[in-house]
Design an enzyme around this catalytic site. Structure first.
Site, PDB file in Angstrom:
ATOM      1  N   ILE A  10       0.778  -1.152  -0.020  1.00 46.59           N
ATOM      2  CA  ILE A  10      -0.101  -0.165  -0.012  1.00 46.59           C
ATOM      3  C   ILE A  10       1.029   1.196  -0.135  1.00 46.59           C
ATOM      4  O   ILE A  10       0.543   2.360  -0.794  1.00 46.59           O
ATOM      5  CB  ILE A  10      -1.032   0.011   0.874  1.00 46.59           C
ATOM      6  CG1 ILE A  10      -1.873  -1.280   0.960  1.00 46.59           C
ATOM      7  CG2 ILE A  10      -1.751   1.376   1.278  1.00 46.59           C
ATOM      8  CD1 ILE A  10      -2.700  -1.614   2.361  1.00 46.59           C
ATOM      9  N   SER A  24     -10.351  -3.515   9.060  1.00 44.42           N
ATOM     10  CA  SER A  24     -11.662  -3.878   9.463  1.00 44.42           C
ATOM     11  C   SER A  24     -11.680  -4.996  10.297  1.00 44.42           C
ATOM     12  O   SER A  24     -12.757  -5.345  10.793  1.00 44.42           O
ATOM     13  CB  SER A  24     -12.227  -4.481   7.957  1.00 44.42           C
ATOM     14  OG  SER A  24     -11.392  -5.554   7.588  1.00 44.42           O
ATOM     15  N   TYR A  53      -3.287  -9.034  15.828  1.00 44.70           N
ATOM     16  CA  TYR A  53      -3.429  -8.014  15.011  1.00 44.70           C
ATOM     17  C   TYR A  53      -4.521  -7.128  15.074  1.00 44.70           C
ATOM     18  O   TYR A  53      -4.123  -5.938  14.821  1.00 44.70           O
ATOM     19  CB  TYR A  53      -3.354  -8.708  13.522  1.00 44.70           C
ATOM     20  CG  TYR A  53      -3.488  -7.687  12.287  1.00 44.70           C
ATOM     21  CD1 TYR A  53      -2.252  -7.197  11.905  1.00 44.70           C
ATOM     22  CD2 TYR A  53      -4.476  -7.575  11.726  1.00 44.70           C
ATOM     23  CE1 TYR A  53      -2.434  -6.025  10.999  1.00 44.70           C
ATOM     24  CE2 TYR A  53      -4.460  -6.876  10.479  1.00 44.70           C
ATOM     25  CZ  TYR A  53      -3.525  -5.985  10.293  1.00 44.70           C
ATOM     26  OH  TYR A  53      -3.597  -5.099   9.181  1.00 44.70           O
TER      27      TYR A  53
HETATM   28  C1  UD1 Z   1      -7.320  -9.485   7.888  1.00 40.26           C
HETATM   29  C2  UD1 Z   1      -8.152  -8.035   7.908  1.00 40.26           C
HETATM   30  C3  UD1 Z   1      -7.532  -6.896   7.197  1.00 40.26           C
HETATM   31  C4  UD1 Z   1      -6.316  -6.545   7.370  1.00 40.26           C
HETATM   32  C5  UD1 Z   1      -5.614  -7.928   6.940  1.00 40.26           C
HETATM   33  C6  UD1 Z   1      -4.261  -7.841   7.185  1.00 40.26           C
HETATM   34  C7  UD1 Z   1     -10.539  -9.053   8.360  1.00 40.26           C
HETATM   35  C8  UD1 Z   1     -11.930  -9.143   7.749  1.00 40.26           C
HETATM   36  N1  UD1 Z   1      -9.540  -8.395   7.513  1.00 40.26           N
HETATM   37  O1  UD1 Z   1      -7.529  -9.989   6.428  1.00 40.26           O
HETATM   38  O2  UD1 Z   1      -8.421  -6.006   7.503  1.00 40.26           O
HETATM   39  O3  UD1 Z   1      -5.809  -5.742   6.945  1.00 40.26           O
HETATM   40  O4  UD1 Z   1      -5.857  -9.190   7.584  1.00 40.26           O
HETATM   41  O5  UD1 Z   1      -3.427  -8.951   6.725  1.00 40.26           O
HETATM   42  O6  UD1 Z   1     -10.118  -9.200   9.594  1.00 40.26           O
HETATM   43  N2  UD1 Z   1      -7.195 -17.904   3.411  1.00 40.26           N
HETATM   44  C9  UD1 Z   1      -7.131 -19.211   2.838  1.00 40.26           C
HETATM   45  N3  UD1 Z   1      -6.051 -19.738   2.324  1.00 40.26           N
HETATM   46  C10 UD1 Z   1      -4.906 -19.041   2.151  1.00 40.26           C
HETATM   47  C11 UD1 Z   1      -4.741 -17.678   2.635  1.00 40.26           C
HETATM   48  C12 UD1 Z   1      -5.954 -17.260   3.298  1.00 40.26           C
HETATM   49  O7  UD1 Z   1      -8.229 -19.760   2.847  1.00 40.26           O
HETATM   50  O8  UD1 Z   1      -3.775 -19.663   1.762  1.00 40.26           O
HETATM   51  C13 UD1 Z   1      -8.325 -17.364   3.938  1.00 40.26           C
HETATM   52  C14 UD1 Z   1      -8.054 -16.817   5.271  1.00 40.26           C
HETATM   53  O9  UD1 Z   1      -8.276 -17.942   6.395  1.00 40.26           O
HETATM   54  C15 UD1 Z   1      -9.289 -16.040   5.519  1.00 40.26           C
HETATM   55  C16 UD1 Z   1      -9.431 -15.487   4.271  1.00 40.26           C
HETATM   56  O10 UD1 Z   1      -8.763 -16.345   3.198  1.00 40.26           O
HETATM   57  O11 UD1 Z   1     -10.442 -16.449   5.885  1.00 40.26           O
HETATM   58  C17 UD1 Z   1      -8.856 -14.026   3.968  1.00 40.26           C
HETATM   59  O12 UD1 Z   1      -7.423 -13.979   4.447  1.00 40.26           O
HETATM   60  P1  UD1 Z   1      -6.252 -12.690   4.296  1.00 40.26           P
HETATM   61  O13 UD1 Z   1      -6.051 -12.673   2.810  1.00 40.26           O
HETATM   62  O14 UD1 Z   1      -5.025 -13.301   5.120  1.00 40.26           O
HETATM   63  O15 UD1 Z   1      -6.931 -11.730   4.905  1.00 40.26           O
HETATM   64  P2  UD1 Z   1      -7.866 -11.591   6.311  1.00 40.26           P
HETATM   65  O16 UD1 Z   1      -7.321 -12.375   7.393  1.00 40.26           O
HETATM   66  O17 UD1 Z   1      -9.409 -11.631   6.111  1.00 40.26           O
END
Ligand code: UD1
Length: 331
Positions: free
Chosen positions: A25, A132, A155
């Site tokens: 970012i 968020s 976090y």
């Molecule tokens: C979170 C925060 C976001 C923050 C970010 C920083 C929330 C809603 N969002 O994002 O505000 O800025 O962290 O990193 O809390 N996943 C898989 N397989 C993978 C990787 C991830 O299934 O290989 C899944 C995760 O379990 C999750 C989703 O994808 O359910 C999104 O994960 P990720 O991209 O890491 O972001 P958040 O944890 O949602």
């Protein structure tokens, strides 16, 4: 370039300071500022930021290598600065679950140090990259800024503490601060290669390499995926808005649309011509189930509108990973 302390003692005035300037970012903000002809100072410790993210602009900015945890360095780096975009952080929910102290010191102590530096330097405004994740798993969608925070992961707690410090510095010291709560940002330059990478980046690279991605949980968790250009635009609008509309406040920055991880996987796979189904693994500790923003507060306060939607953002992102990782076709 090269000397880490370049610029600190030269007395150069920088109108804008971008912390985390070599991150996903931060570097996108630096690009946009340089394009606008602004004087930019960038701060990074290169723990997770990458030098190549600054390749196109490094000669047209002042680069300072330093750590948010170093209070004296934060005083120096803020000198002569009018406006701060504070994007530096040790990001990732799972990283904070595994090693909470490292992200605690960067995200809470670091944000405090930066604010102290900004206050001493008479900075006019700081826009903070909030998360968020502050909303946690409570009921009630879409998320509105008036909801009480309910963070789950370290976090989420850390990013929320940063927000509270930001707002406090407005209330007690009159330093104009604005908190932008980002919802799952994705796009070019998001690091795809770490186990802590955002899901969109991770899946893109895995699909390009013909590796089978793993969905944690049943894939029915929803996210308000937001393309990077929307965040850059939100930062500028928040920086330029009248103080009475934004100072000390919190704003959701998202698209206001939710996609499940299964849907996201399908859309990405289609663009990549990737035929394999995902593997499914256990849910991740600290994960929230759903996330969806009400973006009307940002719209009303500073005219924010998502400029690039989910589909177009995905297309641009896939094109970038293909180009960057040297894979013209996955077939
Ligand atoms: C979170 C925060 C976001 C923050 C970010 C920083 C929330 C809603 N969002 O994002 O505000 O800025 O962290 O990193 O809390 N996943 C898989 N397989 C993978 C990787 C991830 O299934 O290989 C899944 C995760 O379990 C999750 C989703 O994808 O359910 C999104 O994960 P990720 O991209 O890491 O972001 P958040 O944890 O949602």
């Amino acid at each position: 370039m090269g000397h880490p302390a370049r610029g600190w003692y030269t007395g150069i005035m920088a109108k804008y300071l971008v912390t985390g300037c070599a991150g996903f970012i931060g570097s996108s903000l630096v690009d946009a500022l340089v394009k606008r002809g602004e004087t930019v100072r960038g701060l990074d410790n290169f723990e997770t930021g990458k030098r190549e993210n600054l390749d196109g602009v490094v000669d047209r900015m002042e680069l300072v290598e330093g750590d948010l945890r170093d209070a004296d360095a934060m005083v120096r780096v803020c000198r002569g600065v009018d406006y701060v975009f504070h994007t530096a952080a040790v990001a990732s929910v799972p990283r904070s679950v595994k090693d909470p102290r490292t992200s605690h010191t960067a995200n809470i102590d670091g944000t405090f140090n930066l604010l102290e530096g900004a206050r001493a330097a008479g900075v006019k405004r700081a826009v903070y990259s909030a998360s968020s994740s502050a909303y946690g798993d409570q009921p009630g969608f879409p998320r509105r800024e008036t909801m009480a925070p309910a963070p789950i992961s370290p976090y989420a707690v850390q990013k929320l503490a940063g927000e509270l410090y930001m707002s406090s510095f407005w209330q007690v010291y009159g330093l104009e601060t604005v908190n932008l709560r980002y919802f799952n940002i994705f796009g070019p330059r998001q690091d795809p290669g770490s186990p802590y990478s955002g899901v969109m980046a991770r899946f893109s690279l895995q699909m390009l390499r013909g590796e089978q991605p793993t969905i944690f949980g049943d894939g029915e968790q929803g996210r308000d995926f937001t393309y990077i250009d929307n965040v850059v635009s939100a930062n500028f609008l928040a920086m330029d808005a009248a103080a009475e509309k934004v100072a000390g406040r919190v704003f959701n920055i998202a698209c206001g649309e939710q996609y499940t991880l299964n849907e996201t996987y399908g859309a990405l796979a289609k663009l990549m011509d990737f035929q394999e189904p995902p593997a499914y693994g256990p849910s991740r500790a600290g994960d929230v189930r759903d996330s969806l923003a009400d973006i009307s507060a940002a719209r009303e306060a500073f005219g924010y509108e998502p400029l690039v939607g989910f589909e177009e953002g995905l297309r641009r992102t896939v094109a970038w990973y293909r180009e960057e990782y040297g894979v013209s076709s996955p077939k």
